[in-house]
Design a protein around this motif. Structure first.
Motif, short mmCIF file in Angstrom:
data_model
loop_
_atom_site.label_atom_id
_atom_site.label_comp_id
_atom_site.label_asym_id
_atom_site.label_seq_id
_atom_site.Cartn_x
_atom_site.Cartn_y
_atom_site.Cartn_z
N LYS A 35 0.84 -1.21 0.00
CA LYS A 35 0.00 0.00 0.00
C LYS A 35 0.87 1.25 0.00
CE LYS A 35 -3.59 0.31 2.76
NZ LYS A 35 -4.83 0.46 1.96
N LEU A 36 1.89 1.26 0.87
CA LEU A 36 2.77 2.43 0.99
C LEU A 36 3.54 2.66 -0.31
CD1 LEU A 36 3.87 4.64 2.87
CD2 LEU A 36 5.66 3.02 3.58
N SER A 37 3.97 1.59 -0.95
CA SER A 37 4.72 1.72 -2.22
C SER A 37 3.84 2.37 -3.29
CB SER A 37 5.19 0.35 -2.69
OG SER A 37 6.09 -0.22 -1.77
N GLN A 38 2.59 1.92 -3.39
CA GLN A 38 1.68 2.49 -4.38
C GLN A 38 1.39 3.95 -4.06
OE1 GLN A 38 -1.54 -0.47 -5.86
NE2 GLN A 38 -1.02 -1.16 -3.80
N PHE A 39 1.16 4.24 -2.78
CA PHE A 39 0.86 5.60 -2.34
C PHE A 39 2.01 6.55 -2.69
CE2 PHE A 39 1.49 8.62 1.25
CZ PHE A 39 0.39 9.43 1.05
N LEU A 40 3.24 6.16 -2.33
CA LEU A 40 4.39 7.03 -2.56
C LEU A 40 4.71 7.16 -4.05
CD1 LEU A 40 6.80 6.01 0.35
CD2 LEU A 40 5.48 8.11 0.12
N LEU B 245 1.96 9.46 -5.54
CA LEU B 245 2.17 10.84 -5.07
C LEU B 245 3.39 11.46 -5.73
CD1 LEU B 245 0.89 12.81 -2.97
CD2 LEU B 245 2.62 12.01 -1.35
N SER B 246 4.49 10.71 -5.78
CA SER B 246 5.73 11.24 -6.37
C SER B 246 5.55 11.55 -7.85
CB SER B 246 6.87 10.23 -6.19
OG SER B 246 7.10 9.96 -4.82
N LEU B 247 4.89 10.65 -8.56
CA LEU B 247 4.65 10.86 -9.99
C LEU B 247 3.83 12.13 -10.22
CD1 LEU B 247 4.79 9.67 -12.90
CD2 LEU B 247 2.63 8.53 -12.40
N LEU B 248 2.78 12.30 -9.43
CA LEU B 248 1.91 13.47 -9.61
C LEU B 248 2.64 14.77 -9.27
CD1 LEU B 248 -1.42 12.08 -8.09
CD2 LEU B 248 -0.87 12.44 -10.49
N ILE B 249 3.42 14.74 -8.21
CA ILE B 249 4.14 15.96 -7.80
C ILE B 249 5.19 16.35 -8.85
CG2 ILE B 249 5.77 16.91 -6.11
CD1 ILE B 249 4.32 15.15 -4.00
N ILE B 250 5.98 15.37 -9.28
CA ILE B 250 7.04 15.66 -10.25
C ILE B 250 6.46 16.21 -11.55
CG2 ILE B 250 8.78 14.59 -11.74
CD1 ILE B 250 9.44 12.72 -9.37
N LEU B 251 5.40 15.58 -12.05
CA LEU B 251 4.81 16.03 -13.31
C LEU B 251 4.14 17.40 -13.16
CD1 LEU B 251 3.39 12.69 -14.75
CD2 LEU B 251 5.44 13.93 -15.46
N HIS B 252 3.50 17.62 -12.00
CA HIS B 252 2.89 18.93 -11.75
C HIS B 252 3.96 20.03 -11.78
CE1 HIS B 252 0.05 21.84 -9.93
NE2 HIS B 252 1.14 22.29 -9.32
N GLU B 253 5.05 19.78 -11.07
CA GLU B 253 6.10 20.80 -11.01
C GLU B 253 6.80 20.96 -12.36
OE1 GLU B 253 6.04 22.72 -8.64
OE2 GLU B 253 4.87 21.52 -7.23
N LEU B 254 6.89 19.87 -13.13
CA LEU B 254 7.43 19.99 -14.49
C LEU B 254 6.55 20.91 -15.34
CD1 LEU B 254 8.68 16.44 -15.58
CD2 LEU B 254 10.00 18.57 -15.57
N GLY B 255 5.25 20.90 -15.04
CA GLY B 255 4.33 21.78 -15.75
C GLY B 255 4.65 23.24 -15.54
N LEU C 89 10.09 15.96 3.93
CA LEU C 89 8.70 16.13 4.35
C LEU C 89 7.77 15.87 3.17
CD1 LEU C 89 6.92 16.99 6.76
CD2 LEU C 89 7.07 19.35 5.93
N PRO C 90 7.11 14.70 3.12
CA PRO C 90 6.31 14.31 1.94
C PRO C 90 4.92 14.93 1.90
CG PRO C 90 6.24 12.55 3.55
CD PRO C 90 7.13 13.63 4.13
N LEU C 91 4.89 16.27 1.89
CA LEU C 91 3.60 16.97 1.83
C LEU C 91 3.39 17.65 0.48
CD1 LEU C 91 3.45 18.61 5.39
CD2 LEU C 91 2.44 16.46 4.62
N GLY C 92 4.22 17.32 -0.48
CA GLY C 92 4.09 17.95 -1.79
C GLY C 92 5.46 18.15 -2.41
#
Length: 447
Positions: free
Chosen positions: A6-11, A14-24, A64-67
């Motif tokens: 569960k934790l692996s999928q969650f991280l 989350l990591s994929l979404l954050i990285i791509l958002h910031e790449l935007g 700190l994994p908040l974004g």
């Protein structure tokens, strides 16, 4: 092991979404020759787990994994770098760029989120197709065990025909969300149609009852195992009950009803064993049980037994594009309706707002790429919509001020933007505490 999966999928999600958002944000900033000082996954408060400077940009992973964030030169953001803003504007800084360029940079993150969701839905349509049960094939209706649904007027055996005038063509994962956000549900009961008006506080009521699916397909009474103390030792795993005490029990809910009426009795039963019908007798306990554990059947087995017809639609690459776009559009509209309910205090939906634990809990304890991508797509839509809210410190807040500048021709002062950023930051912290506080409260009260 389960929690690790569960934790692996969650991280990973989350990591994929954050990285791509910031790449935007990062890519248009670089295209417009704007200096990006930092590009971080997670926040590096005081120190970083990893960091490396390449050119003018420091890339790193915070603890700190908040974004995550990109620090763009000459921009009033969460870094609140007042020293830099006090210096004369430089040509490579965000504040020196035309308003239309700054607007594109700020909209880049949410644009990527929405595009990503649509790409995922297109890819899922191509890779997995669409598996469902046609609503017309649910001849005996659905299982309604959720107390909030029952209080609203639904009963087991009801067929859901339409929600808010939209015809329900198939039973899939979207039907529950449509009911929760609906105002009027058209059902068929005992051959007659009737309309049920959903309570305004339905979402709030859901939080106060034992967790059960909003709706589910009806399943047969299948033996999973016979308990050691059971008086029905003749029963075997995979036995399927067809009748009890002369009453037809095609479904488990029907069998429970008959057993409840025949507590402390020995009654005849008809079962399927090894694909043959057999007649036996069973002993019903004073609690109305048989001393067995329930078993389950896969959808293929249910289809072979004649319970349901499973439909699957395959898509070629070009065919998957309109299907995926429609799926993404429906999810986007659905999440917009959810937000509307959350911001309407009378619905009580705000009580169901969750934080990181709520996101963590949606991932299963077994790895499924199909489930992973499905959850990542809806989280991407959620991230995009939330970031568009006109709150200072969010992308939507920056966009709001930039649109004001473009329309009025007047740029808000740096002092005003700094104060707005502080107000937005306090508001975001409050929302974060509220959402995660809800998680803690639910964990304590068990709801």
């Amino acid at each position: 092991m389960d929690i690790f999966i569960k934790l692996s999928q969650f991280l990973l999600s989350l990591s994929l979404l954050i990285i791509l958002h910031e790449l935007g944000h990062f890519i248009p900033a670089k295209l417009f020759k704007t200096r990006v000082e930092k590009f971080y996954l997670f926040f590096d408060v005081k120190y970083s787990l990893l960091k490396k400077k390449i050119g003018e940009t420091e890339y790193g992973i915070g603890w700190l994994p908040l974004g995550g964030y990109v620090k763009i030169s000459g921009m009033i953001d969460e870094s609140m770098d007042k020293e830099q803003m006090a210096l004369p504007p430089q040509p490579w800084e965000f504040r020196s760029k035309p308003a239309w360029q700054r607007l594109i940079i700020m909209l880049g993150g949410v644009t990527v989120n929405f595009i990503l969701a649509f790409i995922i839905y297109i890819g899922m349509a191509f890779a997995y197709g669409d598996t469902y049960i046609a609503n017309a094939d649910l001849k005996d209706g659905l299982l309604i065990e959720n107390k909030a649904m029952q209080n609203a007027g639904f009963k087991t055996g009801d067929r859901i025909l339409a929600v808010d005038g939209e015809k329900i063509a198939k039973f899939d994962n979207d039907i529950s969300a449509k009911i929760v956000m609906g105002k009027q549900v058209l059902i068929e009961r005992n051959g007659a149609q009737q309309e049920i008006k959903m309570p305004n506080t339905f979402v709030d009521q859901l939080s106060k009852v034992e967790k059960a699916p909003i709706v589910a397909i009806r399943i047969p009474f299948v033996i999973g195992a016979v308990e050691p103390e059971s008086k029905n030792t003749a029963l075997q795993p995979k036995d399927i009950f067809l009748s009890l005490n002369g009453e037809k029990t095609k479904y488990l809910d029907e069998a429970k009803f008959v057993l409840e009426k025949n507590k402390n009795k020995t009654i005849p039963a008809t079962i399927i064993r090894n694909q043959k019908e057999e007649r036996i007798t069973v002993v019903v306990s004073k609690e109305g049980t048989l001393g067995v554990q329930l078993g389950g059947l896969g959808m293929d087995s249910l289809e072979k037994l004649g319970y349901y017809k499973i439909s699957k639609q395959e898509f070629g690459f070009l065919e998957s594009i309109p299907f995926g776009i429609t799926k993404g559009k429906n999810q986007l509209i659905g999440y917009g309706k959810q937000l509307k309910m959350i911001f309407s205090p009378s619905t009580g939906a705000y009580k169901q707002v969750g934080g990181f634990k709520a996101i963590f809990d949606i991932f299963p304890s077994t790895w499924s790429w199909e489930t992973f991508w499905s959850h990542t797509a809806i989280l991407s839509i959620m991230l995009g919509v939330m970031n568009l809210l006109p709150i200072p410190a969010l992308d939507g807040g920056h966009v709001m001020f930039l649109l004001y500048e473009i329309i009025s021709g007047k740029k808000p002062s740096d002092k005003f933007l700094e104060n707005a950023q502080m107000v937005g930051f306090v508001l975001l912290i409050t929302l974060l505490l509220f959402a995660n506080g809800n998680d803690i409260y639910k964990a304590i009260v068990g709801k």
